[in-house]
Structures are given as C-alpha cells and as structure tokens.
Design a protein around this motif. Sequence first.
Motif, short mmCIF file in Angstrom:
data_model
loop_
_atom_site.label_atom_id
_atom_site.label_comp_id
_atom_site.label_asym_id
_atom_site.label_seq_id
_atom_site.Cartn_x
_atom_site.Cartn_y
_atom_site.Cartn_z
N ARG A 86 0.83 -1.20 0.00
CA ARG A 86 0.00 0.00 0.00
C ARG A 86 0.87 1.26 0.00
O ARG A 86 0.57 2.22 -0.69
N SER A 87 1.94 1.23 0.76
CA SER A 87 2.84 2.39 0.81
C SER A 87 3.47 2.63 -0.56
O SER A 87 3.57 3.77 -1.03
N VAL A 88 3.91 1.56 -1.22
CA VAL A 88 4.51 1.68 -2.55
C VAL A 88 3.48 2.18 -3.56
O VAL A 88 3.77 3.04 -4.40
N TYR A 89 2.26 1.66 -3.46
CA TYR A 89 1.19 2.09 -4.37
C TYR A 89 0.90 3.59 -4.21
O TYR A 89 0.79 4.32 -5.19
N ASN A 90 0.75 4.03 -2.96
CA ASN A 90 0.47 5.45 -2.72
C ASN A 90 1.57 6.33 -3.28
O ASN A 90 1.32 7.37 -3.91
N HIS A 91 2.82 5.92 -3.06
CA HIS A 91 3.96 6.69 -3.57
C HIS A 91 3.93 6.73 -5.10
O HIS A 91 4.13 7.79 -5.71
N ALA A 92 3.67 5.59 -5.73
CA ALA A 92 3.64 5.51 -7.18
C ALA A 92 2.53 6.39 -7.75
O ALA A 92 2.71 7.07 -8.77
N PHE A 93 1.37 6.38 -7.09
CA PHE A 93 0.27 7.20 -7.58
C PHE A 93 0.58 8.69 -7.47
O PHE A 93 0.24 9.48 -8.35
N ARG A 94 1.24 9.08 -6.39
CA ARG A 94 1.59 10.49 -6.23
C ARG A 94 2.58 10.95 -7.29
O ARG A 94 2.58 12.11 -7.69
N LEU A 95 3.42 10.04 -7.74
CA LEU A 95 4.39 10.39 -8.77
C LEU A 95 3.77 10.43 -10.17
O LEU A 95 4.22 11.18 -11.03
N THR A 96 2.75 9.61 -10.39
CA THR A 96 2.20 9.47 -11.75
C THR A 96 0.81 10.04 -11.92
O THR A 96 0.43 10.42 -13.03
N GLY A 97 0.01 10.07 -10.85
CA GLY A 97 -1.37 10.53 -10.97
C GLY A 97 -2.27 9.58 -11.72
O GLY A 97 -3.35 9.95 -12.17
N ASP A 98 -1.85 8.32 -11.85
CA ASP A 98 -2.61 7.34 -12.64
C ASP A 98 -2.70 6.05 -11.84
O ASP A 98 -1.69 5.43 -11.53
N TRP A 99 -3.94 5.62 -11.52
CA TRP A 99 -4.13 4.43 -10.70
C TRP A 99 -3.59 3.17 -11.39
O TRP A 99 -2.95 2.33 -10.75
N THR A 100 -3.87 3.05 -12.67
CA THR A 100 -3.44 1.85 -13.39
C THR A 100 -1.92 1.78 -13.47
O THR A 100 -1.32 0.71 -13.25
N VAL A 101 -1.28 2.89 -13.80
CA VAL A 101 0.18 2.92 -13.86
C VAL A 101 0.76 2.62 -12.49
O VAL A 101 1.76 1.91 -12.36
N ALA A 102 0.15 3.15 -11.43
CA ALA A 102 0.64 2.91 -10.07
C ALA A 102 0.61 1.41 -9.74
O ALA A 102 1.53 0.89 -9.11
N GLU A 103 -0.44 0.73 -10.17
CA GLU A 103 -0.53 -0.71 -9.93
C GLU A 103 0.60 -1.45 -10.65
O GLU A 103 1.21 -2.38 -10.09
N ASP A 104 0.89 -1.03 -11.87
CA ASP A 104 2.00 -1.64 -12.61
C ASP A 104 3.33 -1.40 -11.90
O ASP A 104 4.19 -2.28 -11.84
#
Length: 207
Positions: A29-47
Amino acid sequence: MTTQQSELRSRLRSGDADAFGTLFDTYARSVYNHAFRLTGDWTVAEDIVSLTFLEAWRKRGGITADGGSVRPWLLGLATNVARNTRRAARRHQAALARLPVPRDQGDFSDEVAARVDDKAQLALVRTALDSLGRREREVLALCAWSGLDYAAAARALGIPVGTVRSRLSRARRQLAAALGHTRPDPRVTPETRGRAMVARPVQEGNR
C-alpha cells in the motif's frame, strides 16, 4: 534497528519466499500510494507496484544487514521504476503520434462530462504537481506524503541530505505559487487546498 527488521533483512537477502510475502503485505500500500503520487494514474501505479517488488527480488542481494526499515529502500526502487515507466510512456506516445489519425469512433463527451465533478479536486492537485520538476516531485512524495525523514529520503534517492532539503524547500515554494495561479474552485478554500497537498496517508506500513 529492531530484531524483527534485522531478521527480515536477513531472510530477504537469502531469498526466503515467505519473507517476500511479508514484505509485500506490509509495504504494498505504501509503494502504491507513492507511485500514484508520482504518476497521478491508478493503473500505472498498480503496474509500478508489481515492477517494484520484482525489482526487489532481483536486487535482494544488495539489502544490507543493518539500516532499519526496508521501506525507504523499497520507495527508492519504486521511484526508479516510475522514472523508467514515464520514459517508456513518452516513447509510446511518440510512436502513436506517428500513426495515421483514426476515423471518428463516436462522441464520448457525455461520459467524460459525468466524471468532471468527481475529478475536480484531483485535477486541481495534479495541475499544481505538474508544475514541479521530477526531482522536486520525488522528494515531496517521499518526505511530505510517505513520511520519510531527510536521511531516509536521501538514502532512497541516493543523494545528499542537503539536496533533499533544498529540493523539498523548492517544491513547497513552487507548489504555493502554482496553487495561487490555479483557477479557484468555490468549494476549495486555501486551508483545505493546503491540506490536500501535504496531508500524509493513514498507516501505510510505516515501519
């Protein structure tokens, strides 16, 4: 460093599959939140989450025996994965731009309009974030949202602590300027706008 963290690091280094399961359950969850903040895209964050943990497995031999929580190390990997993902996306967009323009496939304006209100707040934040450079956005995501201190963020990014401080300071100044020039939403006050930008998520596995 706790005995628990020391044991986890040792097990990760040895390639213990159960240890990697624990790693994922604790920090995904921490990695996902960080990834989303960097990209602004839920799907990309999951990848990015998937790629980050694959990278963690590949680089498990580089985990040091000491150093406390492995969370900064994981977030550093996620930051690098996000950079590579953005570069790949730019190459993909450039390739698509060279293709012939497709025929009209219908008007989806009604569907888009129905989602505008729900995304108004996110759009406001993303507009401000897009005004930042990559380096400033990464430091902001690690320090302001993921809650890393300067030293942990410096380790995650492989840069000096002083550089983290200066980039974070610059990011805050630029955000304040960007939010000041963003078209105001009557439902959003300066106070709530500020909270949306700097609030930390609840319990991301911050161990």
